[in-house]
Design a protein around this motif. Structure first.
Motif, mmCIF file in Angstrom:
data_model
loop_
_atom_site.group_PDB
_atom_site.id
_atom_site.type_symbol
_atom_site.label_atom_id
_atom_site.label_comp_id
_atom_site.label_asym_id
_atom_site.label_seq_id
_atom_site.Cartn_x
_atom_site.Cartn_y
_atom_site.Cartn_z
ATOM 1 N N VAL A 80 0.839 -1.201 0.000
ATOM 2 C CA VAL A 80 0.000 0.000 0.000
ATOM 3 C C VAL A 80 0.876 1.254 0.000
ATOM 4 O O VAL A 80 0.609 2.222 -0.706
ATOM 5 N N ILE A 81 1.970 1.187 0.773
ATOM 6 C CA ILE A 81 2.890 2.335 0.791
ATOM 7 C C ILE A 81 3.439 2.578 -0.612
ATOM 8 O O ILE A 81 3.557 3.714 -1.070
ATOM 9 N N TRP A 82 3.751 1.489 -1.319
ATOM 10 C CA TRP A 82 4.345 1.638 -2.643
ATOM 11 C C TRP A 82 3.331 2.010 -3.723
ATOM 12 O O TRP A 82 3.607 2.822 -4.586
ATOM 13 N N PHE A 83 2.177 1.363 -3.669
ATOM 14 C CA PHE A 83 1.243 1.510 -4.797
ATOM 15 C C PHE A 83 -0.070 2.187 -4.440
ATOM 16 O O PHE A 83 -0.909 2.399 -5.301
ATOM 17 N N GLY A 84 -0.272 2.496 -3.145
ATOM 18 C CA GLY A 84 -1.515 3.118 -2.740
ATOM 19 C C GLY A 84 -2.620 2.085 -2.629
ATOM 20 O O GLY A 84 -2.466 0.933 -3.011
ATOM 21 N N ILE A 85 -3.753 2.555 -2.073
ATOM 22 C CA ILE A 85 -4.896 1.665 -1.892
ATOM 23 C C ILE A 85 -5.525 1.391 -3.246
ATOM 24 O O ILE A 85 -5.569 2.269 -4.104
ATOM 25 N N ALA A 110 -5.832 -8.914 0.648
ATOM 26 C CA ALA A 110 -5.460 -7.546 0.304
ATOM 27 C C ALA A 110 -6.685 -6.637 0.276
ATOM 28 O O ALA A 110 -6.630 -5.494 0.732
ATOM 29 N N GLU A 111 -7.792 -7.147 -0.224
ATOM 30 C CA GLU A 111 -9.007 -6.326 -0.296
ATOM 31 C C GLU A 111 -9.542 -5.974 1.084
ATOM 32 O O GLU A 111 -10.048 -4.870 1.307
ATOM 33 N N THR A 112 -9.433 -6.922 2.016
ATOM 34 C CA THR A 112 -9.938 -6.622 3.361
ATOM 35 C C THR A 112 -9.059 -5.593 4.045
ATOM 36 O O THR A 112 -9.529 -4.784 4.829
ATOM 37 N N VAL A 113 -7.769 -5.613 3.740
ATOM 38 C CA VAL A 113 -6.858 -4.683 4.418
ATOM 39 C C VAL A 113 -6.845 -3.328 3.722
ATOM 40 O O VAL A 113 -6.909 -2.288 4.365
ATOM 41 N N ALA A 114 -6.749 -3.345 2.403
ATOM 42 C CA ALA A 114 -6.484 -2.078 1.723
ATOM 43 C C ALA A 114 -7.113 -2.015 0.352
ATOM 44 O O ALA A 114 -6.435 -2.141 -0.653
#
Ligand SMILES: Nc1ncnc2c1ncn2[C@@H]1O[C@H](COP(=O)(O)OP(=O)(O)O)[C@@H](O)[C@H]1O
Ligand SMILES: [Mg+2]
Lengths: 272, 289
Positions: free
Chosen positions: B138-143, B220-224
């Motif tokens: 998420v830090i690298w590519f955003g939500i 991944a969807e549940t987190v971000a």
């Protein structure tokens, strides 16, 4: 005199570093062009090792191997090989299995596409010669062990190899199948006339098939005796029961027993 | 009397022969096998419904199947929309995993040097829980979609690599010798023997890979993420809409089963030779996660 086709000179082979197994030592032999030589010896004496060195599959520790006037320092480029296990590719038909070498060896590799029909006919002829007519389109699992081994022999022969290396090819077969295959191999070799080195621990097989039988000592292996087999060809199964055949068997048997005894005492003295 | 006349069958009045009876039993068994999963699913739902009704379990703890069905009906569009998103995410990640897994598997399987060098690294990587990687993504590519695709990829390439490498590395030494003595180059051996031999392993790994790819994208969807069935379930649970959460779970399960079935179909079509003569057995698979 014509130069031998295969010359093995004072070859030694040690597996796995200085402390490893010494499989061969001072092993020398020659094989003439078109000759059929059988190497017999007790199990573990380095017969398979010898095959790997002659074909250049493994680098030797010491000595020289010359094949067709060329020093062997890499794998040969068109030797036919067959082993105790048929190692056919399960996803290919018998015909396609037999034709595998044509996809690898030059010049067939280049020509295969344009002369498919010719090669196809050749493979079928070879299969018919060993009694596999009608099984061309079958898959290996549909054939018995003996039939698979026949196909494996055809695969070793399809590209007319100048050198045929057979490492106990009939070792896993029952005696009746084995004898059938001796006759078939004899026919094929008389037709195609390759130079053959056959490794076996079956003395009858060696004497029946070969022009010359070499006896290997136990490990480290070297050649300790050599006998010419003078019987005319084609030989038949009846020949096995003739006195001269039996006498030759007997003679070779003595040498093998000696070799095994020597090996046993050597191991005993090492253990002590 | 002609010699070659076929002998009359010995008359019996014991009904069908033993062979016929066995064939009949086998057929009945196969039919039962085909229906069994459906019967069990149906049975589970019925018992579930009965238990919820009998013990008066409140809907926000365990909704009855009928409640879940009603919720599916009510929210059909968001469910469909978000499932589609998850399916696409999963398939894209899975496609990358196939390409990368095949390439790396072939490389590792055919070179003992690469194998020695990379295998420990792969094991280490596979041991890292992917949910811990998502924040970094998420830090690298955003939500959004990208972290989900990458997570699906990361989680599903490992079984493919391991299986392909195993298939190629376990070519029989004698067969290798036969080909090398013919002057075959290493690439010849890989093409003619290694790759075809690795195919059953590869397709077996696809079944595992596709199911874990779903796990990856949903994690991944549940987190971000702001889309996908995982995101939908998180939203629903934050609103205590438990039937909708269950609806999401069931749809995820269905998607997983369908993709698995497709992978099995492809496997049967392409590598039937590996199963002949040993029906019922399957090639060893390894599970990544
Ligand atoms: N790849 C190998 N690595 C180490 N030792 C080996 C290897 N292959 C064979 N040997 C050893 O070399 C000796 C000869 O083996 P081999 O040539 O296979 O004998 P044979 O074929 O006559 O039975 C045996 O003692 C065996 O243990
Ligand atoms: Mg051997």
């Amino acid at each position: 005199m014509e130069r031998p086709f295969v010359e093995i000179m004072d070859v030694a082979m040690r597996y796995g570093g200085v402390e490893g197994t010494l499989a061969l030592k001072d092993c020398s032999l020659t094989v003439g062009k078109g000759e059929f030589v059988a190497v017999v010896g007790p199990s573990g004496c380095g017969k398979s090792t010898l095959m790997r060195l002659v074909t250049g599959l493994w680098p030797m520790t010491q000595g020289n191997v010359i094949v067709a006037g060329q020093e062997v320092d890499r794998p040969l480029s068109s030797a036919g090989m067959a082993f105790q296990a048929p190692t056919l590719l399960p996803w290919r038909t018998i015909l396609a299995n037999v034709m595998l070498p044509l996809e690898v060896v030059e010049p067939h590799r280049r020509r295969l596409r344009s002369e498919r029909a010719m090669y196809d006919a050749k493979a079928r002829r070879l299969l018919a010669m060993v009694g596999l007519k009608g099984f061309e389109e079958k898959f290996p699992y549909q054939l018995s062990g003996g039939m698979q081994q026949r196909a494996s022999l055809c695969r070793a022969l399809i590209h007319d190899p100048a050198l045929l290396m057979l490492d106990e090819p009939f070792g896993a077969l029952d005696i009746f199948t084995r004898e059938d295959l001796w006759l078939e191999l004899q026919t094929v070799c008389q037709t195609l006339k390759p130079t053959v080195i056959l490794v076996t621990h079956d003395l009858r097989e060696a004497v029946f098939l070969a022009d010359r039988v070499l006896v290997m000592s136990s490990r480290p292996g070297r050649i300790i005796a050599e006998r010419k087999v003078p019987f005319p060809r084609p030989r038949t199964m009846e020949d096995i029961y003739k006195p001269e055949f039996q006498a030759l068997l007997h003679d070779l048997r003595e040498h093998i027993s000696d070799a095994r005894r020597a090996g046993a005492t050597l191991e005993a003295s090492h253990a002590a | 009397m002609p010699r070659d006349a076929t002998p009359e069958p010995i008359p019996t009045n014991r009904g069908p022969t033993r062979a016929e009876a066995m064939a009949l039993a086998a057929r009945r068994r196969r039919r039962l096998q085909a229906w069994l999963p459906w019967i069990i699913i149906l049975g589970t739902f019925l018992i579930w419904e009965a238990v919820v009704f009998a013990f008066q379990i409140p809907q926000f703890i365990l909704p009855a199947p009928s409640d879940i069905a009603a919720s599916m009906y009510k929210w059909w569009w968001p469910l469909l929309d978000n499932s589609w998103q998850t399916l696409m995410t999963t398939l894209i990640g899975f496609a990358f995993a196939i390409a990368f897994g095949l390439a790396l598997g072939v490389a590792i399987g055919s070179s003992s040097l690469l194998y020695a060098g990379l295998y420990p690294l792969l094991i280490a990587f596979n041991s890292v829980p992917k949910v811990a990687v998502v924040p970094i993504l998420v830090i690298w590519f955003g939500i959004g979609t990208v972290p989900a695709v990458i997570t699906a990829f990361l989680i599903s390439f490992f079984p493919i690599v391991v299986n392909v490498a195993t298939g190629i590395a376990t070519v029989e030494p004698e067969l290798r010798d036969v080909l090398r003595a013919l002057g075959a180059k290493p690439t010849d051996i890989i093409r003619k023997v290694g790759l075809p031999r690795a195919m059953p392993y590869f397709f077996a790994s696809l079944k595992i890979a596709i199911t874990v790819a779903f796990v990856g994208s949903i994690i991944a969807e549940t987190v971000a993420s702001n889309k996908g069935i995982g995101h939908l379930m998180i939203l629903a649970s934050s609103r205590f809409d438990v039937p909708l959460v269950f609806a999401g779970l069931i749809i995820t399960g269905i998607m997983g089963v369908v993709m698995y079935a497709i992978a099995v179909k492809i496997e049967d079509r392409t590598t039937g030779w590996a199963m002949r003569g040993q029906e019922g057995q399957s090639v060893a698979t390894s599970i990544g996660g």
